[in-house]
Design a protein around this motif. Structure first.
Motif, short mmCIF file in Angstrom:
data_model
loop_
_atom_site.label_atom_id
_atom_site.label_comp_id
_atom_site.label_asym_id
_atom_site.label_seq_id
_atom_site.Cartn_x
_atom_site.Cartn_y
_atom_site.Cartn_z
N LEU A 124 0.83 -1.36 -0.10
CA LEU A 124 -0.05 0.25 0.05
C LEU A 124 0.47 1.24 -0.01
N HIS A 125 0.07 2.44 -0.50
CA HIS A 125 0.88 3.24 -0.94
C HIS A 125 -0.06 4.85 -0.17
N GLU A 139 2.23 15.84 -3.07
CA GLU A 139 0.57 15.63 -2.50
C GLU A 139 0.75 14.97 -1.41
N VAL A 140 1.85 14.71 -0.33
CA VAL A 140 1.35 14.48 0.84
C VAL A 140 2.41 15.76 1.47
N GLU A 141 3.56 15.45 1.28
CA GLU A 141 4.51 16.92 1.37
C GLU A 141 3.66 17.94 1.59
N VAL A 169 0.67 1.10 8.28
CA VAL A 169 0.61 -0.17 8.18
C VAL A 169 1.61 -1.12 8.01
N PRO A 170 1.54 -2.16 8.06
CA PRO A 170 2.57 -3.10 7.76
C PRO A 170 3.27 -3.27 6.34
N ARG A 202 -2.83 3.01 -3.77
CA ARG A 202 -2.98 4.01 -2.95
C ARG A 202 -4.81 4.24 -2.23
N ILE A 203 -4.10 3.96 -0.43
CA ILE A 203 -5.18 4.34 0.52
C ILE A 203 -4.95 5.65 1.30
N ASN A 204 -5.42 5.83 2.28
CA ASN A 204 -5.39 7.44 3.48
C ASN A 204 -4.91 6.56 4.06
N ASP A 205 -4.31 7.39 4.83
CA ASP A 205 -3.75 6.71 5.98
C ASP A 205 -4.50 6.80 6.60
#
Length: 234
Positions: free
Chosen positions: A99-100, A106-108, A145-146, A183-186
């Motif tokens: 997962l990313h 975008e995260v920054e 997440v792992p 892709r997922i949200n944190d």
């Protein structure tokens, strides 16, 4: 596919209730071969492998040393799940997916709205390193997440970013080894309020949200029974 070991860097603290319930969740929901605690092993933890490390640097340097120690340990599986002690798997899964979090840029941008700190600087420096190596729009793997990692691939990432004061290890690993993923949200829940995404099989907490928030209550009620990784009565 053979089951993977779980590698968990743990800082020095005596009780660590988040780790207790993370272990319960992993035993119940996340297939794995063996758990390795790297760093400090609380007295109540049993049935795990233990790799002691010195924790004399920053938290970032300490976790880097822990991950390197796991990669260099001959008994740890060649591919392992890199987890933290505040990551919970809430529903049974067949195997851990890759997962990313989407592009680093975008995260920054979301983190840049906060006061600058070491974590943000590390994100920027890791991004710049990857851009210089030809990765035009690198993905961010800094999810709670792992993450499945290979020993050689992680050692490559640690070596490539060894000059950075705060290397984003997961991101460097994922991009340099081109692991792709979904892709997922944190899933980190930082507040006490009852509003958080309960549809995901993964959750993560802060010490306060675990101890005093609704998310902590949900996790504790989901896994009330001790795991095989707890000495009874402790």
């Amino acid at each position: 596919m053979d089951q993977l070991d779980l590698v968990v860097p743990v800082r020095e603290q005596p009780t660590n209730q988040q780790l207790r319930y993370a272990l319960r969740s992993w035993q119940a929901c996340l297939p794995h071969r063996r758990v390795w605690i790297v760093g400090y092993k609380p007295a109540w933890v049993g049935g795990v492998g233990h790799i002691p490390t010195q924790q004399t640097g920053t938290k970032y340097a300490n976790t880097t040393a822990a991950v390197r120690a796991a990669c260099e340990h001959p008994d740890v599986s060649e591919v392992f799940l890199y987890a933290n002690d505040d990551m919970f798997v809430m529903e049974p899964i067949d195997e851990m997916p890759v997962l990313h979090r989407g592009p680093v840029r975008e995260v920054e941008a979301r983190y840049a709205a906060r006061a600058s700190d070491a974590y943000l600087r590390g994100m920027q420096e890791t991004r710049d390193l990857l851009l210089a190596l030809g990765y035009a729009d690198p993905l961010c793997y800094e999810l709670h997440v792992p993450l499945p990692v290979s020993k050689n691939g992680m050692l490559l990432a640690l070596g490539t970013g060894s000059h950075l004061s705060v290397l984003h290890k997961r991101t460097a690993y994922g991009v340099l080894n081109e692991i792709g993923g979904e892709r997922i949200n944190d899933v980190k829940v930082m507040h006490r309020q009852p509003r958080f995404d309960r549809s995901t099989p993964f959750l993560s907490t802060m010490p306060d949200s675990f101890a005093n928030g609704e998310v902590g209550r949900v996790i504790r009620s989901r896994f009330p029974s001790p795991s095989d990784y707890e000495y009874r009565g402790r």
